[in-house]
Design an enzyme around this catalytic site. Structure first.
Site, PDB file in Angstrom:
ATOM      1  N   THR A   1       0.844  -1.197   0.000  1.00  0.00           N
ATOM      2  CA  THR A   1       0.000   0.000   0.000  1.00  0.00           C
ATOM      3  C   THR A   1       0.879   1.247   0.000  1.00  0.00           C
ATOM      4  O   THR A   1       1.934   1.257   0.628  1.00  0.00           O
ATOM      5  CB  THR A   1      -0.857  -0.022   1.280  1.00  0.00           C
ATOM      6  OG1 THR A   1      -1.723  -1.126   1.211  1.00  0.00           O
ATOM      7  CG2 THR A   1      -1.650   1.259   1.467  1.00  0.00           C
TER       8      THR A   1
ATOM      9  N   VAL B   1     -12.973  -4.750   1.985  1.00  0.00           N
ATOM     10  CA  VAL B   1     -12.342  -3.429   2.074  1.00  0.00           C
ATOM     11  C   VAL B   1     -11.398  -3.451   3.273  1.00  0.00           C
ATOM     12  O   VAL B   1     -11.762  -3.960   4.339  1.00  0.00           O
ATOM     13  CB  VAL B   1     -13.403  -2.318   2.251  1.00  0.00           C
ATOM     14  CG1 VAL B   1     -12.739  -0.963   2.457  1.00  0.00           C
ATOM     15  CG2 VAL B   1     -14.331  -2.265   1.036  1.00  0.00           C
ATOM     16  N   GLY B   2     -10.191  -2.916   3.079  1.00  0.00           N
ATOM     17  CA  GLY B   2      -9.202  -2.888   4.156  1.00  0.00           C
ATOM     18  C   GLY B   2      -9.178  -1.553   4.876  1.00  0.00           C
ATOM     19  O   GLY B   2     -10.114  -0.754   4.781  1.00  0.00           O
TER      20      GLY B   2
ATOM     21  N   GLY C   1       0.052  -2.038   5.753  1.00  0.00           N
ATOM     22  CA  GLY C   1       0.136  -3.248   6.565  1.00  0.00           C
ATOM     23  C   GLY C   1      -1.099  -4.100   6.395  1.00  0.00           C
ATOM     24  O   GLY C   1      -1.975  -3.796   5.585  1.00  0.00           O
TER      25      GLY C   1
HETATM   26  N1  GLY Z   1      -3.411  -2.117   4.137  1.00  0.00           N
HETATM   27  C1  GLY Z   1      -4.032  -2.567   2.963  1.00  0.00           C
HETATM   28  C2  GLY Z   1      -5.134  -3.482   3.201  1.00  0.00           C
HETATM   29  O1  GLY Z   1      -5.117  -4.280   4.125  1.00  0.00           O
HETATM   30  O2  GLY Z   1      -6.054  -3.439   2.430  1.00  0.00           O
END
Ligand code: GLY
Length: 311
Positions: A179, A208-209, A231
């Protein structure tokens, strides 16, 4: 009467994970390009929002990172992108999630911030909003690169074999944190933050993160600080870690101490892995990660510096 100007600062990251040696040069190159683009926006007198959008756009356009084209694939072999952009001056925010047909989701997030009374759009509604405001809709296949098709195939084979197939080497929670994000301070003293991601390797469609959720992977407030995280998203979301970190700065911590404390908290509370960047309105910064490597860059009037730090 003299007008006091703040010295601008731009701090960016290009992921925190078990980055292999052969990926380092591409990350350094991508970070340098993104730093140049974001810094040139600040030098031209642009706002912190302009700078973080410009820097993240460059990383979305670079296949190296898990953002825009080149992102990790969902289990069913598609790219689904999430992005958030936040203005610390007035808390105006724009977010999109699960978009499949936008080359630059951070630009769609900017349109939401600038042009919508709403804050967050998902899926086809987000794509429709972006198209109505002039963005091109592309084929999902245009966002997919062969490297990621191969990685998904290897991962699914490894999973189906119960771990005995060794084509995929590595632990996904340490291998899919690419990311990208940026935090900036402009000459008017305003901070902004942006985060963009393709999410995690082999995620379920529709997942969705943290990256595009306010206060999780991204947040900005002139009264505390701007933050962007990278992360494994689920632990970061459960801890609302971005807001947790900037609140510590509002309570008197330095950004560096808040960054260290946030990553400690992520690990001790939930066993999470990741990296964080923080920028306070006085120009002080923080950076920490508990992954083997993290790619970052910083620009200020004294020059540009970039690095891949190791743990
Ligand atoms: N940090 C990106 C995700 O887990 O979607």
């Amino acid at each position: 009467m003299s007008i006091t100007r703040t010295q601008p600062v731009l701090l960016i990251h290009g992921g925190a994970w078990a980055m292999p040696d052969d990926a380092i040069e591409a990350h350094q190159h991508g970070i340098a390009n993104a730093l140049r683009a974001g810094w040139s926006a600040l030098e031209r007198g642009g706002t912190a929002v302009d700078a973080v959008e410009a820097a993240v756009t460059v990383m979305e356009d670079d296949d190296t990172f898990d953002a825009g084209r080149g992102s990790f694939l969902t289990r069913d072999g598609r790219v689904q992108l999430d992005a958030l952009l936040m203005n610390g001056e007035n808390l105006r925010t724009g977010g999109v999630a699960c978009v499949e047909r936008l080359r630059n989701p951070i630009q769609a997030a900017r349109l939401v911030l600038d042009k919508s009374p709403h804050v967050y759009f998902v899926g086809s509604g987000a794509e429709q909003f972006a198209a109505e405001h002039g963005m091109n809709l592309i084929a999902n296949a245009d966002l997919i690169v062969p490297r990621e098709r191969d990685r998904l195939t290897a991962f699914l084979a490894h999973e189906a074999s119960g771990g005995t197939d060794t084509t995929f080497s590595g632990e996904p929670t340490l291998h899919s944190h690419d990311t990208v994000g940026a935090v900036a301070l402009d000459r008017h003293g305003n901070v902004a933050a942006a985060t963009s991601t393709g999410g995690t390797l082999a995620k379920a469609p529709g997942r969705v993160g943290d990256s595009s959720l306010i206060g999780c992977g991204c947040y900005a407030d002139n009264l505390s600080a701007a933050v962007s995280l990278t992360g494994w998203g689920e632990p970061i979301m459960k801890l609302v870690l971005g807001k947790w970190a900037v609140d510590r700065i509002a309570a008197g911590s330095s950004p560096q101490q808040a960054a260290i404390d946030a990553i400690d908290y992520l690990y001790t509370r939930l066993g999470g892995h990741g990296g964080i960047i923080l920028l306070a309105p006085d120009g002080s910064i923080g950076l920490a990660h508990n992954t083997p490597r993290m790619a970052w860059g910083i620009a200020n009037p004294q020059g540009h510096q970039l690095g891949i730090t190791r743990n």
